[in-house]
Design a protein around this motif. Sequence first.
Motif, PDB file in Angstrom:
ATOM      1  N   PRO A  51       0.825  -1.212   0.000  1.00  0.00           N
ATOM      2  CA  PRO A  51       0.000   0.000   0.000  1.00  0.00           C
ATOM      3  C   PRO A  51       0.859   1.262   0.000  1.00  0.00           C
ATOM      4  O   PRO A  51       2.083   1.178   0.097  1.00  0.00           O
ATOM      5  CB  PRO A  51      -0.783  -0.119   1.307  1.00  0.00           C
ATOM      6  CG  PRO A  51       0.099  -0.916   2.202  1.00  0.00           C
ATOM      7  CD  PRO A  51       0.847  -1.864   1.313  1.00  0.00           C
ATOM      8  N   ASN A  52       0.250   2.401  -0.078  1.00  0.00           N
ATOM      9  CA  ASN A  52       0.967   3.683  -0.018  1.00  0.00           C
ATOM     10  C   ASN A  52       1.799   3.764   1.252  1.00  0.00           C
ATOM     11  O   ASN A  52       1.338   3.396   2.320  1.00  0.00           O
ATOM     12  CB  ASN A  52      -0.019   4.853  -0.003  1.00  0.00           C
ATOM     13  CG  ASN A  52      -0.685   5.042  -1.352  1.00  0.00           C
ATOM     14  OD1 ASN A  52      -1.891   5.103  -1.445  1.00  0.00           O
ATOM     15  ND2 ASN A  52       0.094   5.110  -2.392  1.00  0.00           N
ATOM     16  N   GLY A  53       3.011   4.231   1.073  1.00  0.00           N
ATOM     17  CA  GLY A  53       3.860   4.456   2.240  1.00  0.00           C
ATOM     18  C   GLY A  53       4.461   3.195   2.819  1.00  0.00           C
ATOM     19  O   GLY A  53       5.029   3.212   3.905  1.00  0.00           O
ATOM     20  N   ALA A  54       4.377   2.075   2.088  1.00  0.00           N
ATOM     21  CA  ALA A  54       4.899   0.819   2.617  1.00  0.00           C
ATOM     22  C   ALA A  54       6.418   0.769   2.587  1.00  0.00           C
ATOM     23  O   ALA A  54       7.032  -0.074   3.232  1.00  0.00           O
ATOM     24  CB  ALA A  54       4.324  -0.347   1.823  1.00  0.00           C
ATOM     25  N   GLY A  55       7.026   1.686   1.819  1.00  0.00           N
ATOM     26  CA  GLY A  55       8.485   1.688   1.721  1.00  0.00           C
ATOM     27  C   GLY A  55       9.001   1.097   0.415  1.00  0.00           C
ATOM     28  O   GLY A  55      10.188   0.820   0.288  1.00  0.00           O
ATOM     29  N   LYS A  56       8.138   0.956  -0.544  1.00  0.00           N
ATOM     30  CA  LYS A  56       8.550   0.370  -1.827  1.00  0.00           C
ATOM     31  C   LYS A  56       9.550   1.266  -2.544  1.00  0.00           C
ATOM     32  O   LYS A  56      10.622   0.825  -2.943  1.00  0.00           O
ATOM     33  CB  LYS A  56       7.325   0.158  -2.737  1.00  0.00           C
ATOM     34  CG  LYS A  56       6.225  -0.670  -2.117  1.00  0.00           C
ATOM     35  CD  LYS A  56       5.083  -0.899  -3.099  1.00  0.00           C
ATOM     36  CE  LYS A  56       4.340   0.370  -3.485  1.00  0.00           C
ATOM     37  NZ  LYS A  56       3.575   0.987  -2.392  1.00  0.00           N
ATOM     38  N   THR A  57       9.165   2.536  -2.713  1.00  0.00           N
ATOM     39  CA  THR A  57      10.037   3.457  -3.439  1.00  0.00           C
ATOM     40  C   THR A  57      11.358   3.636  -2.702  1.00  0.00           C
ATOM     41  O   THR A  57      12.429   3.661  -3.312  1.00  0.00           O
ATOM     42  CB  THR A  57       9.329   4.807  -3.625  1.00  0.00           C
ATOM     43  OG1 THR A  57       8.159   4.596  -4.400  1.00  0.00           O
ATOM     44  CG2 THR A  57      10.219   5.809  -4.316  1.00  0.00           C
ATOM     45  N   THR A  58      11.284   3.757  -1.393  1.00  0.00           N
ATOM     46  CA  THR A  58      12.503   3.921  -0.610  1.00  0.00           C
ATOM     47  C   THR A  58      13.443   2.742  -0.852  1.00  0.00           C
ATOM     48  O   THR A  58      14.643   2.918  -1.115  1.00  0.00           O
ATOM     49  CB  THR A  58      12.155   4.040   0.879  1.00  0.00           C
ATOM     50  OG1 THR A  58      11.200   5.083   1.033  1.00  0.00           O
ATOM     51  CG2 THR A  58      13.376   4.327   1.704  1.00  0.00           C
ATOM     52  N   THR A  59      12.903   1.536  -0.790  1.00  0.00           N
ATOM     53  CA  THR A  59      13.723   0.350  -1.031  1.00  0.00           C
ATOM     54  C   THR A  59      14.315   0.376  -2.433  1.00  0.00           C
ATOM     55  O   THR A  59      15.518   0.154  -2.619  1.00  0.00           O
ATOM     56  CB  THR A  59      12.860  -0.924  -0.857  1.00  0.00           C
ATOM     57  OG1 THR A  59      12.252  -0.879   0.429  1.00  0.00           O
ATOM     58  CG2 THR A  59      13.702  -2.169  -0.990  1.00  0.00           C
ATOM     59  N   LEU A  96      11.835   6.016 -12.486  1.00  0.00           N
ATOM     60  CA  LEU A  96      11.415   6.434 -11.145  1.00  0.00           C
ATOM     61  C   LEU A  96       9.904   6.612 -11.094  1.00  0.00           C
ATOM     62  O   LEU A  96       9.232   6.709 -12.118  1.00  0.00           O
ATOM     63  CB  LEU A  96      12.082   7.759 -10.776  1.00  0.00           C
ATOM     64  CG  LEU A  96      13.603   7.759 -10.704  1.00  0.00           C
ATOM     65  CD1 LEU A  96      14.113   9.157 -10.418  1.00  0.00           C
ATOM     66  CD2 LEU A  96      14.091   6.798  -9.643  1.00  0.00           C
ATOM     67  N   GLN A  97       9.401   6.705  -9.871  1.00  0.00           N
ATOM     68  CA  GLN A  97       7.951   6.822  -9.725  1.00  0.00           C
ATOM     69  C   GLN A  97       7.428   8.114 -10.322  1.00  0.00           C
ATOM     70  O   GLN A  97       6.376   8.138 -10.926  1.00  0.00           O
ATOM     71  CB  GLN A  97       7.582   6.735  -8.236  1.00  0.00           C
ATOM     72  CG  GLN A  97       6.093   6.711  -8.006  1.00  0.00           C
ATOM     73  CD  GLN A  97       5.739   6.466  -6.554  1.00  0.00           C
ATOM     74  OE1 GLN A  97       6.568   6.026  -5.761  1.00  0.00           O
ATOM     75  NE2 GLN A  97       4.510   6.742  -6.188  1.00  0.00           N
ATOM     76  N   GLU A  98       8.161   9.210 -10.147  1.00  0.00           N
ATOM     77  CA  GLU A  98       7.529  10.476 -10.510  1.00  0.00           C
ATOM     78  C   GLU A  98       8.407  11.451 -11.283  1.00  0.00           C
ATOM     79  O   GLU A  98       8.331  12.647 -11.095  1.00  0.00           O
ATOM     80  CB  GLU A  98       7.003  11.173  -9.255  1.00  0.00           C
ATOM     81  CG  GLU A  98       7.971  11.127  -8.107  1.00  0.00           C
ATOM     82  CD  GLU A  98       7.354  11.603  -6.800  1.00  0.00           C
ATOM     83  OE1 GLU A  98       8.107  11.790  -5.845  1.00  0.00           O
ATOM     84  OE2 GLU A  98       6.129  11.799  -6.763  1.00  0.00           O
TER      85      GLU A  98
HETATM   86  N1  LIG Z   1      12.249  12.192   1.636  1.00  0.00           N
HETATM   87  C1  LIG Z   1      11.503  11.724   2.638  1.00  0.00           C
HETATM   88  N2  LIG Z   1      11.571  12.291   3.851  1.00  0.00           N
HETATM   89  C2  LIG Z   1      10.833  11.818   4.864  1.00  0.00           C
HETATM   90  N3  LIG Z   1       9.991  10.790   4.788  1.00  0.00           N
HETATM   91  C3  LIG Z   1       9.873  10.178   3.605  1.00  0.00           C
HETATM   92  C4  LIG Z   1      10.613  10.612   2.471  1.00  0.00           C
HETATM   93  N4  LIG Z   1      10.289   9.823   1.429  1.00  0.00           N
HETATM   94  C5  LIG Z   1       9.396   8.947   1.893  1.00  0.00           C
HETATM   95  N5  LIG Z   1       9.132   9.140   3.195  1.00  0.00           N
HETATM   96  C6  LIG Z   1       8.228   8.358   4.048  1.00  0.00           C
HETATM   97  O1  LIG Z   1       8.675   7.039   4.039  1.00  0.00           O
HETATM   98  C7  LIG Z   1       7.595   6.135   3.957  1.00  0.00           C
HETATM   99  C8  LIG Z   1       7.758   5.222   2.781  1.00  0.00           C
HETATM  100  O2  LIG Z   1       7.672   5.984   1.589  1.00  0.00           O
HETATM  101  P1  LIG Z   1       7.809   5.324   0.153  1.00  0.00           P
HETATM  102  O3  LIG Z   1       7.793   6.431  -0.822  1.00  0.00           O
HETATM  103  O4  LIG Z   1       8.982   4.428   0.140  1.00  0.00           O
HETATM  104  O5  LIG Z   1       6.471   4.473   0.041  1.00  0.00           O
HETATM  105  P2  LIG Z   1       5.868   3.697  -1.202  1.00  0.00           P
HETATM  106  O6  LIG Z   1       5.665   2.317  -0.762  1.00  0.00           O
HETATM  107  O7  LIG Z   1       6.683   3.904  -2.399  1.00  0.00           O
HETATM  108  O8  LIG Z   1       4.469   4.416  -1.343  1.00  0.00           O
HETATM  109  P3  LIG Z   1       3.635   4.737  -2.671  1.00  0.00           P
HETATM  110  O9  LIG Z   1       2.917   3.499  -3.020  1.00  0.00           O
HETATM  111  O10 LIG Z   1       2.711   5.807  -2.231  1.00  0.00           O
HETATM  112  O11 LIG Z   1       4.573   5.175  -3.707  1.00  0.00           O
HETATM  113  C9  LIG Z   1       6.336   6.984   3.900  1.00  0.00           C
HETATM  114  O12 LIG Z   1       5.791   7.036   5.189  1.00  0.00           O
HETATM  115  C10 LIG Z   1       6.823   8.338   3.486  1.00  0.00           C
HETATM  116  O13 LIG Z   1       6.039   9.331   4.066  1.00  0.00           O
END
Ligand SMILES: Nc1ncnc2c1ncn2[C@@H]1O[C@H](COP(=O)(O)OP(=O)(O)OP(=O)(O)O)[C@@H](O)[C@H]1O
Lengths: 333, 403
Positions: A51-59, A96-98
């Motif tokens: 789901p949103n915010g799961a940490g996918k993009t970060t990983t 990238l995502q965006e």
């Molecule tokens: N640059 C940042 N600074 C602080 N917090 C961040 C930053 N980028 C992401 N986060 C937080 O880290 C968490 C994971 O974000 P991430 O973008 O990895 O989620 P995601 O799984 O890719 O979500 P989505 O499906 O919405 O793309 C979220 O709670 C987000 O708010």
Amino acid sequence: MLHSVAAQPDQAFAIDCRGLRKTYPTRPPVEAVQGVDLQVHYGECFGVLGPNGAGKTTTMEILEGLLPATAGQVRVLGRSWDSDAREIRQRIGVSLQETILSDDLTVQETVRLFRSFYRQAWTVDQALASVSLQEKANARVNKLSGGQKQRLAVACAVVSDPELLFLDEPTTGLDPTSRREVWEIIGRLRAQGRTILLTTHYMDEAQRLCDRVAIFDQGQVIALGTPEQLIRSLGGDHIVRFTCAPVATPQQVEVAEEPWLERLRQLPTVSLVEAEGAEIRLACQHLPAVLTALIDLVRQEGRVLSDLVTRGATLDDVFIHLTGKRLEGTPES
Amino acid sequence: MEQGRATADNAAASQNVAPATLPATTRSRTDSAARDSATRDTETSGVGSASSGQAVVDWPILVLVRTRLIEFTRKPAAVFWTYVFPLVMMFILGSAFRSQGNTHSEIGVVTGPQQAELVDQLSDSPELKVSSLSPADGLNQLRAGRIVLLIRPAPEGTVGWEFLYDPARGGGRLAELQISEQLRESHGTLERLPIITTPYSEPGGRYIDFLIPGLIGMTLLGGGLWGVGYAIVDMRIRKLLKRYLATPMRRSDFLLGIVFSRLLFMFPQVAMILVASYFAFSVKIHGSGLEFAGLVILGGLQFAGVGLLVASRAKSMETMSGLINLAMLPMWTLSGIFFSYQNFPEFLHWPIRLLPLTSLLDVLRGVMLDGASCWSFPIELSLVAAWTIGTFSLALYLFRWSD
Ligand SMILES: Nc1ncnc2c1ncn2[C@@H]1O[C@H](COP(=O)(O)OP(=O)(O)OP(=O)(O)O)[C@@H](O)[C@H]1O
Ligand SMILES: [Mg+2]
């Protein structure tokens, strides 16, 4: 690096990350990734779901060498970002995502720009052909549809003929037709033997494209395996969904009562019973037996059965089972 | 089997097979995985999938510069602000401060023997506007363009009059003809006196002369902050910087590409101002053209550095616009684009001279208006060099590609 020679990770993995953590130093700090282990084989299409915010993009961005990890080891194509960054970059492709590509350039100019960064690459025409965008070669980026833009982003990622491709939400926001087009493109890239790591919100997409998936929630991997394995983990191939209220108070049931759920669990081959409000979901192995038994039970108890739907189990059901949440934008049924 | 496949693979590679047409046959999923693990470490070339890649011959920096130029020329607003705006400004300010009286010629007569008689005769002409002036005042007014011709008694030992005017500026020659005409018509004794004409050109004394280097400096400043700074922040916000970072692009190529393309936009910009001001106002470069060009490049680099520095961390357009204004406003008002900073109180001169634009304008004006050599401005040149090196170094240190 902490990593000793003895603990050398298996060279057979295109991506090998262990104990990955990322804490954003915001106030309060956000623990976006909390100890993720992922091993992606060469030639595999690996899906990261969540789901949103799961940490996918970060990983993804840590694996792409764009973000430093707070802790953990990462090896990409058998190399480390600390010592071989340029070499890895020559061999991976990223979408990238965006990213918003420059509006005023044409499709061709955009791909040509990205192409120029690599030692070896496809020609611009080849890259555009791989995403079926040849006829738009001279169109300005701002004249493209959402799906075409997404395909252009993929073209920029594959122009270097990368071994490993990272695609962050390649189909989010696209209409069904465009999604299908992107799926076909990814399918072709996969068939060329490329390793692909993609993230998505769509379970059907993962089920269709991915050899294996990892389901992320709150910075952790909560399930990992082939789509079939995950579905099988529900214990049944079929899902039966219905609402069922006592005759006396048909309008008043907001939440299915627990004793009633317990009786449903006794039905033959039922492996899972979940309630979401008044709606009940069964996972089962043998559909005819369950339906007959269910109707008998309903009649015995003097209830009213409504909105009965049966279907094959999907990753979506796995996700709902694991998190109790429905993925955003997932079409029902 | 796998061995054979891999060889077939390489054969296909050498023929540059199009990926879309032959993918599945050249690389099956399993053999590529096996080959990857088996041969990856022994491969020296590194570029892995030995499929259909071709060696890339494009120079990234040239492609980056070219791309920037294309993008720029396709943005009408950018083209307007870069090229048209300075010219509009030049015409508005230039004509506002232009000496009046195109219908008649304004001339001055220096005090001396027979001066009153001469002034009398000339004043009869409707085409001449005559004023009596002291010798020093006369020269000043001529230099400032308030009169087009100055008449003074011929030098010691000769009789007659000396006419001073700048042959390059219109007006002087016309005034001379009008004067001769008038003297002939008045049939006075003065007509027979000999006349010496002395070309008189005092470089760059008019307001427009002062203004043009100011406008050039202003466009260099704006170009650095908008053309470099704003452009970079825009790319950062669009995550394009991050996307580039995911490629093997050299960061130096990218930054140099931005700076070079900025310098390339700058040449036509400055050339247009010079050409337009030459034809409209006869403004000329009195010093060395080469030195002038060198200064323009140096100034362009200096403000590219300032733009880069301002853009090194900014993550939103609001921040960036604020920073740009913060950087531009003091220089717009203090550095002497439109009027000399000498008008400010003495104690402010030094701080003002430390601003990057002030030093640049001082040297530019020295070379352009006074015909001086730029080497006679060692302090100003050092300051410009220091700003250039300082801002670039600090910007590279602070620069963030993503967030
Ligand atoms: N640059 C940042 N600074 C602080 N917090 C961040 C930053 N980028 C992401 N986060 C937080 O880290 C968490 C994971 O974000 P991430 O973008 O990895 O989620 P995601 O799984 O890719 O979500 P989505 O499906 O919405 O793309 C979220 O709670 C987000 O708010
Ligand atoms: Mg994301």
